[in-house]
Design an enzyme around this catalytic site. Structure first.
Site, PDB file in Angstrom:
ATOM      1  N   MET A   1      16.155 -24.400  29.836  1.00 19.35           N
ATOM      2  CA  MET A   1      15.640 -24.746  28.524  1.00 19.35           C
ATOM      3  C   MET A   1      14.414 -25.659  28.678  1.00 19.35           C
ATOM      4  O   MET A   1      14.444 -26.861  28.375  1.00 19.35           O
ATOM      5  CB  MET A   1      16.739 -25.438  27.704  1.00 19.35           C
ATOM      6  CG  MET A   1      17.886 -24.519  27.330  1.00 19.35           C
ATOM      7  SD  MET A   1      17.379 -23.223  26.135  1.00 19.35           S
ATOM      8  CE  MET A   1      17.266 -21.787  27.215  1.00 19.35           C
ATOM      9  N   HIS A   2      13.327 -25.075  29.181  1.00 17.55           N
ATOM     10  CA  HIS A   2      12.122 -25.852  29.470  1.00 17.55           C
ATOM     11  C   HIS A   2      11.647 -26.649  28.251  1.00 17.55           C
ATOM     12  O   HIS A   2      11.536 -27.875  28.292  1.00 17.55           O
ATOM     13  CB  HIS A   2      10.998 -24.919  29.930  1.00 17.55           C
ATOM     14  CG  HIS A   2      11.278 -24.168  31.185  1.00 17.55           C
ATOM     15  ND1 HIS A   2      11.226 -24.753  32.431  1.00 17.55           N
ATOM     16  CD2 HIS A   2      11.612 -22.868  31.392  1.00 17.55           C
ATOM     17  CE1 HIS A   2      11.501 -23.850  33.368  1.00 17.55           C
ATOM     18  NE2 HIS A   2      11.739 -22.697  32.759  1.00 17.55           N
ATOM     19  N   ASP A   3      11.344 -25.942  27.169  1.00 21.02           N
ATOM     20  CA  ASP A   3      10.702 -26.577  26.020  1.00 21.02           C
ATOM     21  C   ASP A   3      11.616 -27.565  25.304  1.00 21.02           C
ATOM     22  O   ASP A   3      11.146 -28.538  24.708  1.00 21.02           O
ATOM     23  CB  ASP A   3      10.230 -25.506  25.028  1.00 21.02           C
ATOM     24  CG  ASP A   3       9.138 -24.624  25.620  1.00 21.02           C
ATOM     25  OD1 ASP A   3       8.408 -25.103  26.506  1.00 21.02           O
ATOM     26  OD2 ASP A   3       9.023 -23.464  25.198  1.00 21.02           O
TER      27      ASP A   3
ATOM     28  N   THR B   1      12.683 -29.773  33.842  1.00 27.07           N
ATOM     29  CA  THR B   1      13.064 -28.585  33.064  1.00 27.07           C
ATOM     30  C   THR B   1      13.812 -27.556  33.907  1.00 27.07           C
ATOM     31  O   THR B   1      14.614 -26.791  33.384  1.00 27.07           O
ATOM     32  CB  THR B   1      11.842 -27.927  32.391  1.00 27.07           C
ATOM     33  OG1 THR B   1      11.007 -27.299  33.370  1.00 27.07           O
ATOM     34  CG2 THR B   1      11.040 -28.948  31.606  1.00 27.07           C
TER      35      THR B   1
END
Length: 304
Positions: free
Chosen positions: A232-234, A191
């Protein structure tokens, strides 16, 4: 064929991107959204998720979940996402309401009603998932896989060694990793590489109404810098489901530390098999960054 999906989330600004992709990726059938305390309080994450569902006119039920970790007080990320968790855009008033059943019960009901196994995606602390597995262990057979954003095989982003989602409720995370579910872990190893460039972010308002809204949210997001790009981790969880070829995964044993002043919430990822324990997760370690960015651009351009 579409993949039936339940999304457990704590919006949170990058959660909004993940929700958009879950709603509008033709490969996915988002059947339920549940909320959990994490980035901000559960009352705020629920309000935020309802606002996003209303914005996209999405006919998807929502259930409010846990207000606090299993055993610890809540520590949120309002310093990153803003006090409301979704600042920067003026959403219209609406009459949407959450279901009356709590999230873990709503997930159980959806799983048991499904004619085929359902994929769970968890992009906040794992409290709701742990409650589900504790109260309804018989549901495990109805879960195709759990794809989660959390953990790290290296450094942390909340403590030196612990990632935020796991560190907020390490007891829940430990329960989940011991559960025997098929787990895909999208942690900081990938991520931190899932960065949208500043040049791309400036193009969002010209795409569509969704791009305008997301750009406004990103302008208030401090999980990165508008000058260096935004992580944009999620969104990596949805990218994995839609474009798994973008990720390099390693099947290995993962444990979660629940003790220690400095180590609680650390994911111990045994990549080399030194502990001699059977693998219990597939851990994403590499990301095709250019492929990810191309997919994001295509997904955003198709939003309403």
């Amino acid at each position: 064929m579409t993949l039936p999906l339940i999304l457990d989330t704590d919006p949170g600004i990058d959660d909004a991107m993940a929700l958009a992709a879950a709603l509008f990726s033709p490969q996915l059938d988002l059947q339920l959204v549940t909320t959990v305390a994490g980035n901000v309080s559960v009352e705020k994450t629920t309000r935020n998720a309802l606002q996003l569902l209303q914005f996209w006119n999405a006919d998807v039920p929502l259930a409010q979940g846990a207000a606090a970790p299993l055993l610890r007080p809540l520590r949120d990320a309002a310093s990153v996402h803003g006090e409301s968790g979704l600042a920067g855009y003026d959403f219209i008033e609406h009459q949407r309401q959450a279901l009356t059943t709590p999230a873990f019960q709503a997930i159980r009901d959806r799983l048991m009603a499904s004619p085929e196994p359902v994929t769970l995606v968890a992009i906040g602390p794992l409290t709701n998932i742990a409650l589900l597995l504790t109260h309804y262990p018989e549901c495990a057979f109805a879960i195709r896989q759990l794809v989660l954003m959390g953990g790290s095989a290296g450094r942390g982003n909340f403590t030196p060694t612990a990632e935020f989602n796991i560190a907020i409720d390490p007891e829940a995370a430990a329960c989940v990793f011991r559960s025997g579910l098929e787990i895909v872990m999208c942690g900081l190893d990938v991520t931190h590489k899932a960065v949208l460039t500043p040049d791309f972010i400036t193009t969002l308002p010209g795409l569509n109404a969704s791009g305008t809204m997301l750009h406004a949210l990103f302008s208030h997001y401090r999980g990165g810098s508008m000058t260096t790009g935004l992580r944009m981790h999620d969104l990596c969880t949805i990218a994995y489901l839609v474009k798994p070829e973008l990720f390099t995964l390693h099947h290995c044993f993962v444990a979660v530390e629940t003790q220690g002043e400095f180590t609680a919430g650390t994911t111990v990822v045994d990549i080399e098999g030194r502990l001699g324990r059977a693998p219990n997760a597939r851990v994403a370690l590499e990301l095709d960054v250019e492929g990810f960015r191309a997919w994001v651009a295509q997904m955003l351009a198709a939003l309403p």
